[in-house]
Design an enzyme around this catalytic site. Structure first.
Site, PDB file in Angstrom:
ATOM      1  N   ASP A 143      37.775  40.977  35.409  1.00  0.00           N
ATOM      2  CA  ASP A 143      36.772  40.642  36.422  1.00  0.00           C
ATOM      3  C   ASP A 143      35.799  41.812  36.536  1.00  0.00           C
ATOM      4  OD1 ASP A 143      35.465  39.573  38.841  1.00  0.00           O
ATOM      5  OD2 ASP A 143      37.212  38.269  38.988  1.00  0.00           O
ATOM      6  N   HIS A 199      33.483  41.738  33.958  1.00  0.00           N
ATOM      7  CA  HIS A 199      32.321  40.992  34.438  1.00  0.00           C
ATOM      8  C   HIS A 199      31.194  41.906  34.885  1.00  0.00           C
ATOM      9  CE1 HIS A 199      34.865  37.104  35.305  1.00  0.00           C
ATOM     10  NE2 HIS A 199      34.937  37.514  34.051  1.00  0.00           N
TER      11      HIS A 199
END
Length: 457
Positions: A270, A293
């Site tokens: 993430d 991310h």
């Protein structure tokens, strides 16, 4: 009173910058640092950075039983309280007893977790306030219990709550055993309900905090969270988890003011760094990110909430093989503002969306309905950003129709596709203050005629 006086000074600087030139909408970093350091020094009547360095010195023999060293620092060793460190026996009781001893000490404390051992821990909270400063030296490895039933509060594993003047470091490893939790995530198995999993290491309501030289791997969910903290220095961290691990943010900053994150390597499933509502005066320097991310402001405004983030600088970052590079993400229906944000000197390598503002963020299975309100995004600087995009769209501004992105500045941007192929920019509802030497750039159909005059390709 010192904090109040200096806070007023900082507010004056912010106000003065807002009525000056476009570029001064974002606070000058050097001025911010001067005020920040001045607050620390006056608050504690000494050089705070030197104080942190002093507390962080390694003791020569970290397996010694409790003693007071030549500097008058009390050394408390978890082994003397019965910790086994065999990776099989729960060491919670020993750690809790050692912490109680440390927290009640009237003299500064070194809380030592010796090397070459693996300490198995259930959920544990180290609570303050404490009588004196504490330096926690994790030389060994802390391993999370793999029994989900051991977690009465699914939000956390290790937490420091309301501890002031705290240093945590030592070069050891925090292993969340996240592999036990990840298959139960709704992001892995969409038929399951979405539920919390523990954050591996949480700092809550801590003031004057240094976290330095730690490894964190395979967190159950977030690796390291700073929530409602003030005056934080986090550096030399190594954080890693599988690229497919759900919600395993590297460093999560929430409702925290005056935090510096530096010299850190993060690869997760993430956000490498996520900065959410209530956070102000955040600096992230020399960050290596990927997989993951990217470095994100947000998400903000979920559930029609009000959110504010301001005065964030990301400088000298390298982002490799990530889903996003530098990102601002907000939900429809929210309110508030994300403002005075700088992304400077960033190198992208094979990043899917190197630059992105997404005001239509929707991170759930069911579709999000169209709503009128949005978190306002304004005064954002992108400067000296180069590298390669893994997709054709290297710059994506998907801003709100009713609350468009305002005061955007772009300078010296050069993002190309794989093998040097041309890339594209998509720009919806974005208003620029300046754009110079930008590749790729918004087309004349996507921006106003007046804004087109600002471009110098």
């Amino acid at each position: 009173m010192v904090i109040q006086r200096n806070s007023i000074l900082l507010l004056i600087i912010i106000f003065a910058s807002s009525i000056s030139t476009c570029r001064s909408n974002v606070i000058d970093d050097n001025l911010f640092k001067q005020v920040y350091d001045n607050i620390l020094e006056q608050e504690f009547a000494h050089d705070f950075q030197a104080y942190l360095s002093y507390l962080s010195k390694n003791i020569e023999s970290n397996n010694n039983i409790d003693k007071v060293d030549k500097n008058g620092i009390k050394v408390i060793n978890v082994l003397s309280f019965g910790a086994k460190g065999d990776g099989k026996t729960y060491d919670n009781i020993a750690f809790e007893q050692a912490w109680n001893e440390a927290c009640s000490s009237r003299t500064p404390v070194q809380f030592v977790v010796p090397k070459n051992k693996n300490y198995l821990l259930k959920q544990i909270t180290f609570s303050g306030p404490c009588r004196s400063s504490i330096s926690v030296k994790i030389f060994g490895s802390l391993e999370a219990s793999s029994k989900i039933s051991d977690y009465k509060d699914r939000r956390l594993w290790i937490a420091f709550d309301s501890v002031q003047n705290l240093v945590v470091g030592g070069g050891g490893t925090i292993n969340g055993n996240g592999q036990v939790w990840w298959p139960s995530s709704c992001k892995i198995n969409k038929s399951l309900p979405c539920r919390d999993a523990p954050t591996a290491l949480t700092f809550w309501n801590c003031k004057n905090l240094k976290v330095n030289n730690l490894k964190s791997k395979n967190a159950q969910q977030i690796h390291i969270k700073f929530e409602s903290c003030t005056n934080v220095v986090a550096s030399n961290l190594m954080i890693n988890a599988s690229a497919k691990s759900p919600n395993t943010d590297g460093v999560h900053v929430s409702n925290t003011q005056y935090i510096q994150i530096s010299d850190t390597i993060i690869g997760t499933g993430d956000d490498c760094i996520s900065i959410v509502s209530g956070s102000q005066n955040v600096q992230a320097t020399n960050i290596t990110c990927g997989p993951g991310h990217g470095i994100s402001i947000g998400s903000l405004g979920s559930g029609n909430s009000e959110a504010y983030v301001s005065n964030v600088t990301v400088n000298e970052a390298k982002i490799i093989g990530a889903e996003n590079g530098v990102r601002i993400k907000t939900w429809q229906g929210g309110s508030g503002q994300a403002s005075n944000i700088k992304f400077l000197n960033v190198e992208m390598q094979d990043v899917k969306y190197p630059i992105i503002i997404d005001q239509n963020y929707c991170d759930r299975v069911e579709p999000c309905i169209q709503q009128f309100s949005a978190v306002q995004v304004k005064n954002v600087v992108y400067e000296n950003i180069k590298g390669t995009s893994a997709t054709k769209v290297a710059i994506k501004f998907d801003c709100s129709t009713n609350f468009p992105c305002e005061g955007i500045i772009m300078e010296n941007i050069n993002l190309v596709g794989e093998s040097g192929k041309p890339s594209e920019a998509t720009c919806k509802n974005v208003h620029f203050n300046n754009a110079e030497h930008v590749t790729p750039h918004c087309t004349s159909l996507e921006i106003s005629e007046d804004e087109a005059l600002l471009y110098n390709y």
